[in-house]
Design a protein around this motif. Sequence first.
Motif, short mmCIF file in Angstrom:
data_model
loop_
_atom_site.label_atom_id
_atom_site.label_comp_id
_atom_site.label_asym_id
_atom_site.label_seq_id
_atom_site.Cartn_x
_atom_site.Cartn_y
_atom_site.Cartn_z
N LYS A 28 0.88 -1.06 0.15
CA LYS A 28 0.02 0.05 0.02
C LYS A 28 0.85 1.39 0.07
O LYS A 28 1.94 1.35 0.43
N GLU A 29 0.21 2.18 -0.61
CA GLU A 29 1.01 3.49 -0.27
C GLU A 29 0.40 4.26 0.85
O GLU A 29 -0.73 4.28 1.21
N LYS A 86 4.36 0.65 -10.63
CA LYS A 86 4.05 0.42 -9.31
C LYS A 86 4.52 -1.00 -9.06
O LYS A 86 5.00 -1.31 -7.89
N ARG A 128 -2.90 -6.66 -5.27
CA ARG A 128 -3.37 -5.78 -4.23
C ARG A 128 -3.06 -4.18 -4.30
O ARG A 128 -3.08 -3.28 -3.53
N ALA A 130 -2.50 -0.75 -5.79
CA ALA A 130 -3.20 0.05 -6.42
C ALA A 130 -2.79 0.38 -7.70
O ALA A 130 -1.67 0.78 -7.56
N GLY A 131 -3.36 0.24 -8.87
CA GLY A 131 -2.82 0.75 -10.05
C GLY A 131 -2.77 -0.47 -10.92
O GLY A 131 -2.19 -0.26 -12.14
N SER A 167 -4.52 -3.52 -12.61
CA SER A 167 -5.81 -3.77 -13.17
C SER A 167 -5.64 -5.24 -13.02
O SER A 167 -4.69 -6.03 -13.25
N LYS A 189 -14.41 0.37 -9.12
CA LYS A 189 -13.58 0.92 -7.90
C LYS A 189 -13.56 -0.02 -6.71
O LYS A 189 -14.17 -0.75 -6.59
N ASN A 190 -12.43 0.22 -6.33
CA ASN A 190 -12.24 -0.24 -4.94
C ASN A 190 -12.59 0.46 -3.76
O ASN A 190 -12.14 1.62 -3.35
N GLU A 192 -11.13 1.21 0.63
CA GLU A 192 -10.42 2.22 1.35
C GLU A 192 -11.56 3.47 1.47
O GLU A 192 -11.23 4.05 2.57
#
Lengths: 625, 458
Positions: free
Chosen positions: A421-422, A589, A603, A605-606, A608, B440-441, B444
């Motif tokens: 995760k960021e 990423k 998992r 983000a970014g 797909s 969308k996720n 979060e």
Amino acid sequence: MITYAAGSYQVVVIGAGHAGCEAALASARMGCSTLLVTLSMENIALMPCNPSIGGPAKAQLVREIDALGGELGVNIDKANIQVRTINTGKGPAVQALRAQADKYEYHKEMLRTLLDQPNLDILMAEVTRIETKAGRVTGIVTKTGAHFDCQAIIVTSGTYLKGRIIIGDIIFDGGPGNQFPATMLSQSLQDLGLSLGRFKTGTPPRISKKSVDFTKMVEQPGDERPLRFSYISPVFIRPQLSCWLTHSTPQTHQIVMDNLDRAPMFTGVIQGLGPRYCPSFEDKVVRFAHKDSHQLFVEPEGRATDEMYVQGLNTSLPEDVQIQVLRSIPGLEKVRMIRTGYAIEYDYVLPSQLKSTLETRGIAGLFTAGQINGTSGYEEAAAQGIIAGINAARQVLDQEPLVLKRSQAYIGVLIDDLTTKEMDEPYRLLTSRAEYRLLLRQDNADLRLTEIGRQIGLVSEERWRIFQEKTQLLEKETQRMREYAVTPSDKVIGPLLVAKGSSPLKDRISLWELLRRPELEIEDYLKVGLLDEYDLDILEQLEIQAKYEGYINKQHEQVKRFEKMESKLIPAAINYENIPGLSNEAKHKLNQFQPSSVGQASRIAGVSPADVNILLIYLEKERRK
Amino acid sequence: MQGAIAAISTPPGEGGIAIVRLSGNKVIETVDGMFKPHRQGVQLKARPSHTLTLGWIIDPEGQVLDEALVSIMREPHSYTGEDVVEINCHGGTLPARQVLERVIQAGIRLAEPGEFTRRAFLNGRLDVSQAEAVIDVIRAKTDKAMQIAVRRLQGSTHRQVQQLEDELIQINALVEASLDFPDEVGDPDYVELRERLQQIVDQLDHMLEAARRADIYREGITIAIAGKPNVGKSSLLNALLRKDKAIVTDIPGTTRDVIEDWLNVKGIPVRILDTAGIRVTEDMVERIGVERSQEVIQQADLIIFLLDVTTGITAEDQFIYDSIAPNKLIVLVNKEDLDDKKVTEEDLDQMLGSVPIIRGSVKEEIGLKELEDLIEELILAGGLESDDLEMVVNLRQQQSLHQARQHVQEVLSYMETTTLDCLGVDLRGALESLGEVTGKNLKEEVLDRIFHDFCIGK
């Protein structure tokens, strides 16, 4: 600087907070000669912020650390002033123990354990440099010139890295509780190629118990039952000290508003990012302007101290404003402040640079754990500490690393989140971060992890014996309850159902299935003689497994699907730039996070679903080469 | 073997047949559950690999959806290397789509674009040289399909999905906050929670219903032309299509199978089927045609029933009329251009009651405009409000909405008897399903909402 050869250890741990203590104990207990370096002997296992351990997600962590053979649970069981179960009635997945700690006892007990530990030496010093050769750590150097050779290093420096304390317009370099900060280590880490970020956190003022009028507050007593975190702690009730509930007033809020121009949170003095789940009081007043009152808990910091912690009032307002704020609170009209609240900014290592083992990707043998990785909380720190300690030792001993999965433990969720995760605020574990919450309960941490701890070599004979007895009993009793069928004409069950207002039986049913009725409790079986007297642990476990079987099985199904992708490993040497078809963002990423499995990659983000499929095909192509 | 997937694997549009392909775990058993073989007692799972079996695909109530030829191919000797079933349906979009929906109802997931090929590759059924092609398919289709689907969510539909998302995020936040921050956030109010969840279910029902109706605009509807032999069915078809498709002769029974084509009524694609004249016949070929026609009449959304003004209302007419549900009927009294009129207003009244009637002549193109207007009126009278016209969600999105609904319903069913942590499992499931609609996720966003809505902080 001239250095001298001071000795050689297999593992060196820098920092003796909650992460450092677990790391050092794990390493030493696994047979590695270990050096634990601390800035101050008096601050070992210090709790510089709130005096409590546990709560949702955190209690689960404590139990998991305990099951693996860690120390946090045992230590808080020795050093608490109050234990409670919270979230009762909301279900077993979120039910959680929480203890108020005696900070002084906590430190003393941990220190004693460390001192008694074979293979473990403690040194008071500031480490200024980490030495490497050909991309692997070789030793450390202290401020006073001592050089130690070692094969692995675990940095658990907490919030000490370039720590900066802020109270109103007073700003000075310092670690938590006005300790000396570690000023040189940041540079050494950066020299090794690690990227650092900067976070902020804060703590409330401490007050003198003598000056508090408790008659204006609501008492919060501990539990009447004997409660313990560790599966191996003795069962008994320690005398419980109460906490006290009060609240801020409109006058309090007015004082804050009148002094915003002196609040570093709002004047731009504080630049580090703070946690949203732990906002400063001034932040709460401004953001929730419609509320004219906030709860505040006044909590003892120990049995032998006059100092009390004001939970909910963490602040970096100027000292004089803090006093005014305190005195506007019911019960604190004449309060004396002992320690001033402050905000602290500190360096952390961007955890995207870590492997799931908590080893840094760039430097072999260098591990980081705890707040240095951008987390908050004693429990989160200790959990990383034990994993880093285990993996450093296993690396030195030439064994496979230990990585817990998200489906196995909150520890797995925590470390997986850190490495995929960021981060834009200090990370705190929450039960809502765990997909398989119903499987990761505080009541079954031993069933999930004791065998792993045993294989690693951290589980003592005593713990192993207790565990085996428990699992055998559970197995036997589960089988019996599944097989024991009662009929509508049963002389015992009939009246019991009537007494509990439960509808009569229509068909034969096993005791196990019958227990799913919400109005029945396992104690009912006990009362009518359908069950032998067992320890509360066993009864609780049987009841949860029977009652929640449907939902638990549902989650097991989800886990099966999840683990398919987790088991597809990605080789370390992969270059994502060379994979045709990946989107640019995914390439970027994936290169940044270097996931260890396809599941982990998915998992980030970014990345797909299409990218995940392309990655799968690439891996299959490589495999066939 | 992996979880089962399904998709229509023939190109969209018209063709002789359409194939619904399934691959993965237990697909043969699943199809067995919806398959009625012509030869009684035959079970697909007992059939050897690479065999064909003829039968009907039936819905859960036992109603026939389509007659189909089903092939089974067992692992590893199949395209994907997994167990594969291919259901060969009748051509045209509708039968295949109905079969696919049936398969999805049975719990099989809609395949991602390129997923069959991907599985084939990962299972070693394609060689490395084909990998690039697989990647191209995935890259080209997956992202684009999502983009298109999301872009197509416009106007009121988009707003509705967003509203639902927002509400579900809020409810999740409410529950999660109470679980993770019990000191600061109290227990959720169950009465209020139940109300809000029920509203979500209602809204999802509304959307699913609207989606089904909006399908009319994408998938079209089916109109069958029915009537006794030589009443002018083929001529009507030709007139509507304004081209020769059916063989038009004066010999009764010339049209021996169902002939179909598409026409466009005010933007709605209409599949129009000409049926063999229904009558009692000794001719084997024709008899099959007649049976088939009756099936078509059952399936059609709308039926144009032709009467012949020169023959009067006969027993055959009555027989056909009785097999048609009156609510999807339009009656066209044909051959009004001829003098020999044997159908009176009284006859019609007695037989048809309030069914809409047009009197005209197909040959002279009298009354055809009226007929088209009536068709349009009846299709749209199905309750397509203008608001719903924007409702264009694809099957994948419908599947997700449906799953979301199931999750919320599960929460409602167990609210009183289980604990909040368990309810959280389905609340989260609902949110994830809804997130699939918009890509969308939302996990979060729940955390963001918790910190935004609740004053948390110790």
